[in-house]
Design a protein around this motif. Structure first.
Motif, PDB file in Angstrom:
ATOM      1  N   MET A   1       0.835  -1.201   0.000  1.00  0.00           N
ATOM      2  CA  MET A   1       0.000   0.000   0.000  1.00  0.00           C
ATOM      3  C   MET A   1       0.869   1.251   0.000  1.00  0.00           C
ATOM      4  SD  MET A   1      -3.013   0.990  -0.240  1.00  0.00           S
ATOM      5  CE  MET A   1      -3.884  -0.549  -0.007  1.00  0.00           C
ATOM      6  N   LEU A   2       1.837   1.238   0.913  1.00  0.00           N
ATOM      7  CA  LEU A   2       2.747   2.380   0.994  1.00  0.00           C
ATOM      8  C   LEU A   2       3.566   2.486  -0.282  1.00  0.00           C
ATOM      9  CD1 LEU A   2       3.909   4.598   2.853  1.00  0.00           C
ATOM     10  CD2 LEU A   2       5.683   2.976   3.471  1.00  0.00           C
ATOM     11  N   VAL A   3       4.031   1.318  -0.758  1.00  0.00           N
ATOM     12  CA  VAL A   3       4.851   1.307  -1.978  1.00  0.00           C
ATOM     13  C   VAL A   3       4.044   1.833  -3.156  1.00  0.00           C
ATOM     14  CG1 VAL A   3       6.136  -0.154  -3.567  1.00  0.00           C
ATOM     15  CG2 VAL A   3       6.214  -0.606  -1.112  1.00  0.00           C
ATOM     16  N   ALA A   4       2.778   1.401  -3.239  1.00  0.00           N
ATOM     17  CA  ALA A   4       1.928   1.851  -4.345  1.00  0.00           C
ATOM     18  C   ALA A   4       1.799   3.364  -4.323  1.00  0.00           C
ATOM     19  CB  ALA A   4       0.552   1.201  -4.234  1.00  0.00           C
ATOM     20  N   ALA A   5       1.590   3.929  -3.136  1.00  0.00           N
ATOM     21  CA  ALA A   5       1.434   5.384  -3.024  1.00  0.00           C
ATOM     22  C   ALA A   5       2.697   6.091  -3.470  1.00  0.00           C
ATOM     23  CB  ALA A   5       1.099   5.754  -1.578  1.00  0.00           C
ATOM     24  N   VAL A   6       3.844   5.619  -2.952  1.00  0.00           N
ATOM     25  CA  VAL A   6       5.112   6.282  -3.288  1.00  0.00           C
ATOM     26  C   VAL A   6       5.396   6.171  -4.778  1.00  0.00           C
ATOM     27  CG1 VAL A   6       7.607   6.185  -2.959  1.00  0.00           C
ATOM     28  CG2 VAL A   6       6.087   5.965  -0.993  1.00  0.00           C
ATOM     29  N   VAL A   7       5.247   4.943  -5.295  1.00  0.00           N
ATOM     30  CA  VAL A   7       5.587   4.720  -6.706  1.00  0.00           C
ATOM     31  C   VAL A   7       4.659   5.509  -7.618  1.00  0.00           C
ATOM     32  CG1 VAL A   7       5.602   2.987  -8.534  1.00  0.00           C
ATOM     33  CG2 VAL A   7       6.652   2.481  -6.334  1.00  0.00           C
ATOM     34  N   SER A   8       3.349   5.481  -7.310  1.00  0.00           N
ATOM     35  CA  SER A   8       2.422   6.162  -8.216  1.00  0.00           C
ATOM     36  C   SER A   8       2.657   7.661  -8.229  1.00  0.00           C
ATOM     37  CB  SER A   8       0.972   5.847  -7.833  1.00  0.00           C
ATOM     38  OG  SER A   8       0.742   6.213  -6.502  1.00  0.00           O
ATOM     39  N   LEU A   9       2.905   8.242  -7.059  1.00  0.00           N
ATOM     40  CA  LEU A   9       3.154   9.691  -7.034  1.00  0.00           C
ATOM     41  C   LEU A   9       4.460  10.026  -7.737  1.00  0.00           C
ATOM     42  CD1 LEU A   9       2.139  11.546  -3.800  1.00  0.00           C
ATOM     43  CD2 LEU A   9       1.167  11.604  -6.066  1.00  0.00           C
ATOM     44  N   THR A  10       5.475   9.159  -7.562  1.00  0.00           N
ATOM     45  CA  THR A  10       6.753   9.405  -8.237  1.00  0.00           C
ATOM     46  C   THR A  10       6.568   9.391  -9.748  1.00  0.00           C
ATOM     47  OG1 THR A  10       7.755   8.179  -6.438  1.00  0.00           O
ATOM     48  CG2 THR A  10       9.163   8.680  -8.330  1.00  0.00           C
ATOM     49  N   ILE A  11       5.827   8.362 -10.216  1.00  0.00           N
ATOM     50  CA  ILE A  11       5.601   8.260 -11.665  1.00  0.00           C
ATOM     51  C   ILE A  11       4.817   9.470 -12.161  1.00  0.00           C
ATOM     52  CG2 ILE A  11       4.368   6.941 -13.435  1.00  0.00           C
ATOM     53  CD1 ILE A  11       5.115   4.427 -11.888  1.00  0.00           C
ATOM     54  N   LEU A  12       3.794   9.860 -11.380  1.00  0.00           N
ATOM     55  CA  LEU A  12       2.973  11.012 -11.750  1.00  0.00           C
ATOM     56  C   LEU A  12       3.841  12.257 -11.910  1.00  0.00           C
ATOM     57  CD1 LEU A  12      -0.084  11.037 -12.115  1.00  0.00           C
ATOM     58  CD2 LEU A  12      -0.266  12.101  -9.872  1.00  0.00           C
ATOM     59  N   GLY A  13       4.679  12.498 -10.892  1.00  0.00           N
ATOM     60  CA  GLY A  13       5.540  13.675 -10.935  1.00  0.00           C
ATOM     61  C   GLY A  13       6.501  13.638 -12.102  1.00  0.00           C
ATOM     62  N   THR A  14       7.085  12.470 -12.339  1.00  0.00           N
ATOM     63  CA  THR A  14       8.045  12.342 -13.437  1.00  0.00           C
ATOM     64  C   THR A  14       7.381  12.591 -14.779  1.00  0.00           C
ATOM     65  OG1 THR A  14       8.963  10.585 -12.087  1.00  0.00           O
ATOM     66  CG2 THR A  14       9.907  10.878 -14.271  1.00  0.00           C
ATOM     67  N   VAL A  15       6.177  11.999 -14.955  1.00  0.00           N
ATOM     68  CA  VAL A  15       5.483  12.165 -16.238  1.00  0.00           C
ATOM     69  C   VAL A  15       5.144  13.629 -16.474  1.00  0.00           C
ATOM     70  CG1 VAL A  15       3.319  11.690 -17.446  1.00  0.00           C
ATOM     71  CG2 VAL A  15       4.558   9.834 -16.338  1.00  0.00           C
ATOM     72  N   PHE A  16       4.603  14.291 -15.438  1.00  0.00           N
ATOM     73  CA  PHE A  16       4.272  15.718 -15.590  1.00  0.00           C
ATOM     74  C   PHE A  16       5.526  16.525 -15.892  1.00  0.00           C
ATOM     75  CE2 PHE A  16       0.255  15.214 -12.917  1.00  0.00           C
ATOM     76  CZ  PHE A  16      -0.536  15.224 -14.038  1.00  0.00           C
ATOM     77  N   GLY A  17       6.603  16.210 -15.189  1.00  0.00           N
ATOM     78  CA  GLY A  17       7.856  16.927 -15.410  1.00  0.00           C
ATOM     79  C   GLY A  17       8.333  16.764 -16.837  1.00  0.00           C
ATOM     80  N   LEU A  18       8.296  15.540 -17.344  1.00  0.00           N
ATOM     81  CA  LEU A  18       8.740  15.287 -18.715  1.00  0.00           C
ATOM     82  C   LEU A  18       7.862  16.023 -19.719  1.00  0.00           C
ATOM     83  CD1 LEU A  18       9.705  11.516 -18.711  1.00  0.00           C
ATOM     84  CD2 LEU A  18      11.191  13.468 -19.130  1.00  0.00           C
ATOM     85  N   LEU A  19       6.528  15.947 -19.497  1.00  0.00           N
ATOM     86  CA  LEU A  19       5.603  16.615 -20.416  1.00  0.00           C
ATOM     87  C   LEU A  19       5.874  18.116 -20.455  1.00  0.00           C
ATOM     88  CD1 LEU A  19       2.144  14.893 -19.850  1.00  0.00           C
ATOM     89  CD2 LEU A  19       3.600  14.829 -21.866  1.00  0.00           C
ATOM     90  N   LEU A  20       6.054  18.702 -19.262  1.00  0.00           N
ATOM     91  CA  LEU A  20       6.286  20.148 -19.205  1.00  0.00           C
ATOM     92  C   LEU A  20       7.622  20.490 -19.844  1.00  0.00           C
ATOM     93  CD1 LEU A  20       4.956  21.276 -15.748  1.00  0.00           C
ATOM     94  CD2 LEU A  20       4.030  21.735 -17.990  1.00  0.00           C
ATOM     95  N   GLY A  21       8.625  19.614 -19.651  1.00  0.00           N
ATOM     96  CA  GLY A  21       9.928  19.853 -20.262  1.00  0.00           C
ATOM     97  C   GLY A  21       9.823  19.871 -21.781  1.00  0.00           C
ATOM     98  N   VAL A  22       9.086  18.899 -22.331  1.00  0.00           N
ATOM     99  CA  VAL A  22       8.891  18.845 -23.789  1.00  0.00           C
ATOM    100  C   VAL A  22       8.130  20.074 -24.262  1.00  0.00           C
ATOM    101  CG1 VAL A  22       7.767  17.583 -25.644  1.00  0.00           C
ATOM    102  CG2 VAL A  22       9.019  16.350 -23.887  1.00  0.00           C
ATOM    103  N   ALA A  23       7.061  20.423 -23.484  1.00  0.00           N
ATOM    104  CA  ALA A  23       6.242  21.588 -23.859  1.00  0.00           C
ATOM    105  C   ALA A  23       7.085  22.858 -23.839  1.00  0.00           C
ATOM    106  CB  ALA A  23       5.058  21.725 -22.916  1.00  0.00           C
ATOM    107  N   ALA A  24       7.965  22.964 -22.836  1.00  0.00           N
ATOM    108  CA  ALA A  24       8.801  24.168 -22.739  1.00  0.00           C
ATOM    109  C   ALA A  24       9.698  24.285 -23.962  1.00  0.00           C
ATOM    110  CB  ALA A  24       9.642  24.107 -21.469  1.00  0.00           C
ATOM    111  N   ARG A  25      10.140  23.130 -24.488  1.00  0.00           N
ATOM    112  CA  ARG A  25      11.013  23.177 -25.663  1.00  0.00           C
ATOM    113  C   ARG A  25      10.236  23.595 -26.908  1.00  0.00           C
ATOM    114  NH1 ARG A  25      15.975  19.371 -26.135  1.00  0.00           N
ATOM    115  NH2 ARG A  25      16.327  20.670 -24.338  1.00  0.00           N
ATOM    116  N   TYR A  26       8.996  23.043 -27.042  1.00  0.00           N
ATOM    117  CA  TYR A  26       8.237  23.330 -28.266  1.00  0.00           C
ATOM    118  C   TYR A  26       7.582  24.699 -28.230  1.00  0.00           C
ATOM    119  CZ  TYR A  26       8.903  18.771 -30.280  1.00  0.00           C
ATOM    120  OH  TYR A  26       9.481  17.681 -30.837  1.00  0.00           O
TER     121      TYR A  26
END
Lengths: 179, 191
Positions: A1-26
């Motif tokens: 349960m704890l692992v799921a929370a940590v992993v999902s939030l980490t993935i969420l943050g990483t995905v948003f970060g990557l998307l924003l990074g790509v958007a900032a470039r374009y």
């Protein structure tokens, strides 16, 4: 349960970060690089004496040629020369009085400790508390003059930088004089 | 179809997000001095609110509920809202530099606009479906924009009015906001 929370939030943050990074470039907006260079030259104290909202506004006006290079009172003659060299214009320096480097000073006899001067100081160069005599940090002061306007007792004045052991230096050699 | 229309009407007028639910009062008071600024703020909030209701619905139903980590809802929603706002800021800066100048500091502040998080959380609370959530968000945003424009119109006229010194500026603005809220209570009869 704890692992799921940590992993999902980490993935969420990483995905948003990557998307924003790509958007900032374009979606990047090409700013005028000259504005950034001019802003580097300006004092950066956002005092507003030039009539523009802060040093960024002044730099934009300078880059567009809508403002004279002599617009910055705290920068004085040296800054006007540097700006003229940067922009490749002939500056009329006769209007710029070169008072030499100045610094704010608190006259301790008439300071009433009202705290108005350090509230307006853009560089946090004034230290003090209510009912306590204020003091100026010489290293941080850019002599923008805001505190002079704010002082109700005319206790703050701009003075030439006093010569101390740290700030004393040899005079520049006079051209043509042979010892 | 008429159900969706009713929903739009209900969220925009009857349960207006600003004047009835009292969410998002910061931009309501802050950016209501000039018409173009208010319109731009309304547009930006509409875009962000619609996008975030869609994104948070997906987040809630595909991630938080299956994993049973509903207690992370606020954190995850804020993360989503912040990302969408950042994206909107880039988009506006690219598409309309003039609007970017007008909105200024208020654009990043949409992140902390409680209307955006509030609508997302209300959607979860009322267990709306995807289409329902999207319309709920869009309707709320339309209501927000409408109220912003109404209030700005009033304030622009107020700026020229003779107001007693004690009420000049923000106080009369709050009084007017209260009266406007009272007027919107009249829509409760529609429901």
């Amino acid at each position: 349960m704890l692992v799921a929370a940590v992993v999902s939030l980490t993935i969420l943050g990483t995905v948003f970060g990557l998307l924003l990074g790509v958007a900032a470039r374009y979606l990047r907006v090409e700013g005028n690089p000259l504005v950034a260079e001019i802003e580097q030259l300006l004092p950066g104290s956002q005092c507003g004496q030039c009539g523009y909202p802060g040093c960024t506004g002044a730099a934009q006006a300078l880059a567009e040629g809508g403002a004279p290079v002599t617009l910055c009172p705290p920068g004085g003659r040296a800054l006007a020369q540097a700006l003229a060299a940067k922009l490749g214009v002939d500056a009329d320096l006769s209007g710029v009085e070169d008072k030499g480097p100045m610094i704010a000073e608190v006259k301790e006899e008439i300071c009433i400790g009202c705290t108005r001067c350090f509230k307006v100081c853009p560089t946090d160069a004034i230290m003090g508390a209510a009912q306590q005599i204020h003091v100026v940090f010489r290293e941080a002061c850019t002599a923008c003059g805001k505190c002079v306007d704010a002082c109700p007792t005319e206790s703050v004045t701009l003075q030439p930088v006093p010569v101390t052991l740290q700030s004393w230096h040899w005079h520049k050699p006079q051209a043509g004089s042979v010892a | 179809m008429s159900e969706y229309l009713l929903l739009l009407l209900a969220t925009a007028l009857v349960n207006n997000v600003v004047l009835v639910k009292f969410l998002g009062l910061c931009p309501f008071m802050g950016v209501s001095k000039k018409m173009d600024g208010a319109l731009g703020m309304g547009m930006a909030t509409t875009f962000v609110l619609t996008m975030t209701t869609a994104a948070t619905w997906m987040l809630e139903h595909w991630l938080l509920m299956p994993l049973g980590i509903g207690y992370l809802r606020i954190l995850a929603f804020i993360l989503t809202i912040a990302a969408v706002v950042q994206f909107t800021e880039m988009l506006i800066r690219k598409a309309s530099p003039g609007l970017y100048q007008v909105l200024g500091i208020y654009l990043p502040l949409i992140t902390t606009n409680c209307a955006v998080l509030g609508v997302a959380l209300l959607n979860v609370q009322e267990q709306n479906g995807f289409m329902h959530s999207l319309l709920y968000g869009f309707g709320s945003a339309v209501g927000f924009t409408l109220v912003m424009l109404l209030f700005t119109g009033l304030r622009v006229r107020l700026a020229l009015a003779q107001v007693p010194a004690a009420f000049a500026g923000a106080p009369i603005g709050f009084v007017v906001a209260g009266l406007l809220s009272l007027a919107f209570m009249g829509f409760a009869g529609l429901a």
